[in-house]
Design a protein around this motif. Sequence first.
Motif, short mmCIF file in Angstrom:
data_model
loop_
_atom_site.label_atom_id
_atom_site.label_comp_id
_atom_site.label_asym_id
_atom_site.label_seq_id
_atom_site.Cartn_x
_atom_site.Cartn_y
_atom_site.Cartn_z
N TYR A 54 28.35 82.49 56.61
CA TYR A 54 27.10 82.29 55.87
C TYR A 54 25.93 82.89 56.63
CZ TYR A 54 25.87 78.42 59.00
OH TYR A 54 25.56 77.67 60.11
N GLU A 55 24.91 83.20 55.90
CA GLU A 55 23.65 83.67 56.47
C GLU A 55 22.54 82.86 55.82
OE1 GLU A 55 22.84 87.94 56.42
OE2 GLU A 55 24.99 88.28 56.12
N THR A 56 21.47 82.61 56.55
CA THR A 56 20.32 81.91 55.99
C THR A 56 19.17 82.89 55.78
OG1 THR A 56 19.51 81.31 58.19
CG2 THR A 56 20.90 79.71 57.07
N PHE A 57 18.39 82.61 54.75
CA PHE A 57 17.26 83.46 54.38
C PHE A 57 16.05 82.60 54.03
CE2 PHE A 57 21.09 85.84 53.54
CZ PHE A 57 20.78 87.10 54.01
N GLU A 58 14.89 83.20 54.13
CA GLU A 58 13.66 82.49 53.79
C GLU A 58 13.45 82.37 52.29
OE1 GLU A 58 10.15 83.70 55.85
OE2 GLU A 58 11.15 83.70 57.80
N THR A 59 14.00 83.30 51.51
CA THR A 59 13.80 83.25 50.06
C THR A 59 15.12 83.38 49.32
OG1 THR A 59 13.53 85.64 49.76
CG2 THR A 59 11.52 84.38 50.30
N LYS A 60 15.13 82.87 48.12
CA LYS A 60 16.30 82.98 47.25
C LYS A 60 16.62 84.44 46.97
CE LYS A 60 17.98 81.56 42.71
NZ LYS A 60 17.71 80.76 41.49
N GLN A 61 15.61 85.24 46.75
CA GLN A 61 15.79 86.65 46.43
C GLN A 61 16.52 87.39 47.54
OE1 GLN A 61 12.85 84.98 46.10
NE2 GLN A 61 12.87 84.81 43.87
N GLU A 62 16.14 87.12 48.79
CA GLU A 62 16.81 87.78 49.92
C GLU A 62 18.29 87.39 49.99
OE1 GLU A 62 13.53 88.25 53.42
OE2 GLU A 62 14.07 86.21 52.86
N ALA A 63 18.57 86.12 49.80
CA ALA A 63 19.95 85.64 49.85
C ALA A 63 20.78 86.24 48.72
CB ALA A 63 19.98 84.12 49.78
N MET A 64 20.21 86.34 47.56
CA MET A 64 20.93 86.88 46.42
C MET A 64 21.15 88.39 46.56
SD MET A 64 19.72 84.53 43.28
CE MET A 64 21.20 84.85 42.33
N ARG A 65 20.21 89.08 47.20
CA ARG A 65 20.41 90.51 47.49
C ARG A 65 21.59 90.70 48.44
NH1 ARG A 65 14.69 91.35 46.93
NH2 ARG A 65 14.32 90.68 49.05
N ALA A 66 21.68 89.82 49.46
CA ALA A 66 22.80 89.90 50.40
C ALA A 66 24.12 89.63 49.70
CB ALA A 66 22.59 88.90 51.55
N GLU A 67 24.13 88.65 48.80
CA GLU A 67 25.34 88.34 48.03
C GLU A 67 25.75 89.54 47.18
OE1 GLU A 67 26.83 85.60 44.27
OE2 GLU A 67 24.81 85.32 45.05
N TYR A 68 24.81 90.14 46.49
CA TYR A 68 25.12 91.30 45.63
C TYR A 68 25.68 92.45 46.46
CZ TYR A 68 24.66 95.22 42.48
OH TYR A 68 24.92 96.33 41.72
N ALA A 69 25.04 92.73 47.59
CA ALA A 69 25.49 93.84 48.44
C ALA A 69 26.91 93.57 48.95
CB ALA A 69 24.53 94.02 49.62
N PHE A 70 27.20 92.34 49.33
CA PHE A 70 28.54 91.98 49.80
C PHE A 70 29.58 92.20 48.71
CE2 PHE A 70 31.97 88.93 50.56
CZ PHE A 70 32.29 89.21 51.87
N LYS A 71 29.24 91.82 47.50
CA LYS A 71 30.19 91.94 46.39
C LYS A 71 30.50 93.39 46.03
CE LYS A 71 29.46 87.47 44.24
NZ LYS A 71 29.00 86.73 43.05
N GLN A 72 29.67 94.32 46.47
CA GLN A 72 29.90 95.74 46.20
C GLN A 72 30.90 96.36 47.18
OE1 GLN A 72 28.50 96.73 43.26
NE2 GLN A 72 27.91 94.58 43.40
N LEU A 73 31.21 95.64 48.26
CA LEU A 73 32.10 96.17 49.29
C LEU A 73 33.57 96.05 48.90
CD1 LEU A 73 30.41 94.50 52.41
CD2 LEU A 73 30.06 96.84 51.56
N GLN A 74 34.39 96.90 49.49
CA GLN A 74 35.84 96.79 49.37
C GLN A 74 36.31 95.65 50.28
OE1 GLN A 74 37.82 98.72 47.32
NE2 GLN A 74 35.86 99.47 46.55
N ARG A 75 37.49 95.10 50.02
CA ARG A 75 37.96 93.95 50.79
C ARG A 75 37.96 94.21 52.31
NH1 ARG A 75 40.48 89.07 50.74
NH2 ARG A 75 41.95 88.68 52.43
#
Length: 85
Positions: A54-75
């Motif tokens: 897990y990673e912590t962020f100051e805003t919801k937007q930053e956390a959701m950007r990290a989630e989206y970027a992670f989901k674009q990666l190959q396993r």
Amino acid sequence: METKNNHYFYVLECADTSLYAGYTNNLEKRVATHNAGKGAKYTKAHRPVKCVYYETFETKQEAMRAEYAFKQLQRNEKLKYIGGR
């Protein structure tokens, strides 16, 4: 007003070793919800789950950007991202 560092991008490892990524503002509660079969359709069928990253962020937007970027990666890239688990 949002509380600082109260937004999480997290990665769960499911019973079948698949990975699930998400966002929450209460990590412990969210993992418990997933394990209770109420967190997400995917994790309901792949329980039990454990939080492996897990990673912590100051805003919801930053956390959701990290989630989206992670989901674009190959396993293999995801595994490297979370530390080779």
